[in-house]
Design a protein around this motif. Sequence first.
Motif, short mmCIF file in Angstrom:
data_model
loop_
_atom_site.label_atom_id
_atom_site.label_comp_id
_atom_site.label_asym_id
_atom_site.label_seq_id
_atom_site.Cartn_x
_atom_site.Cartn_y
_atom_site.Cartn_z
N GLN A 126 2.16 4.80 4.79
CA GLN A 126 0.83 4.74 4.07
C GLN A 126 0.78 3.24 3.44
N PHE A 127 1.97 2.71 2.93
CA PHE A 127 2.17 1.67 2.27
C PHE A 127 1.74 0.33 3.08
N VAL A 128 2.54 0.30 4.52
CA VAL A 128 2.28 -0.49 5.45
C VAL A 128 1.02 -0.57 6.07
N ILE A 129 0.16 0.40 6.11
CA ILE A 129 -1.28 0.14 6.61
C ILE A 129 -2.08 -0.27 5.49
N ALA A 130 -1.75 0.05 4.05
CA ALA A 130 -2.56 -0.43 3.00
C ALA A 130 -2.21 -1.85 2.88
N SER A 131 -1.04 -2.30 3.26
CA SER A 131 -0.63 -4.06 2.97
C SER A 131 -0.90 -4.83 4.12
N LEU A 132 -1.12 -4.23 5.37
CA LEU A 132 -1.23 -4.84 6.71
C LEU A 132 -1.95 -5.98 6.82
N GLU A 133 -3.30 -5.81 6.50
CA GLU A 133 -4.29 -7.06 6.18
C GLU A 133 -3.72 -8.09 5.43
N ASP A 134 -3.28 -8.06 4.44
CA ASP A 134 -2.88 -9.11 3.63
C ASP A 134 -1.52 -9.68 4.27
N TRP A 135 -0.88 -8.84 4.68
CA TRP A 135 0.39 -9.61 5.40
C TRP A 135 0.04 -10.36 6.50
N LEU A 136 -0.96 -10.19 7.33
CA LEU A 136 -1.55 -10.96 8.30
C LEU A 136 -2.43 -12.08 8.27
#
Length: 236
Positions: free
Chosen positions: A199-209
């Motif tokens: 859940q954390f990864v999916i919520a953060s992925l857009e920012d990481w990319l």
Amino acid sequence: MTPADSQSEKTKAPQPIRDAATLILYRRRGRDGRLEVLMGERHGASAFMPNRYVFPGGRLDLADYKIRPAAPLNPVSTARLARCKGTGPRKALALALTAIRETFEESGLRLAAPASKPALAPASWAAFCADGLAPDPARLLYVCRAITPPGRPRRFDARFFAAPAEAATGALCPSSELDKLSWVTREETQNLPLPNITQFVIASLEDWLRPASADDPACRVPFHYMRHGQRRLDWE
């Protein structure tokens, strides 16, 4: 329970923490460019996270140190992994290759390029390396780290990598590890049974990319773990 049994429980060896790697394959959908990620459901008989939706991934294998990649690891990931505690250069590359191998085994998708030199592949890499190919980690971006909390049947020190879907070839094929493979948006994962870290990864992925983050080797990587019964978040 007898006193001897109680003492045995107290002195039981802690569950070993094994190195592992995960790959988040992503793509854009529609005119609005909504982000999709590849996920699958772990089989109900799995000892680890049964019936949960996860990204492809698994345990580091000794053969992942021996396979020769077609290209070096992404330099941004190399720099970030250099700050990852307990992860030297050889292990950093091996973990990236683990993510690639596990993705192929669990989904049928292959991140590969022509091998630079002919080589005899280890058994666990033989199918991947057919047709003169070798794993290509050049587009893997290291984005997150998490250690499975105590008390689980298995524990892993997992490094999460992300790569664009166009870097992979092949057709999706369910495996003995992952079933119901599909590309899903963040909104579509809301009703899926996901582990907390997923859940954390999916919520953060857009920012990481975002380029400001994805192109920055100095960007700190989140590290989730538990200490003294409390969830912790550090940055490496």
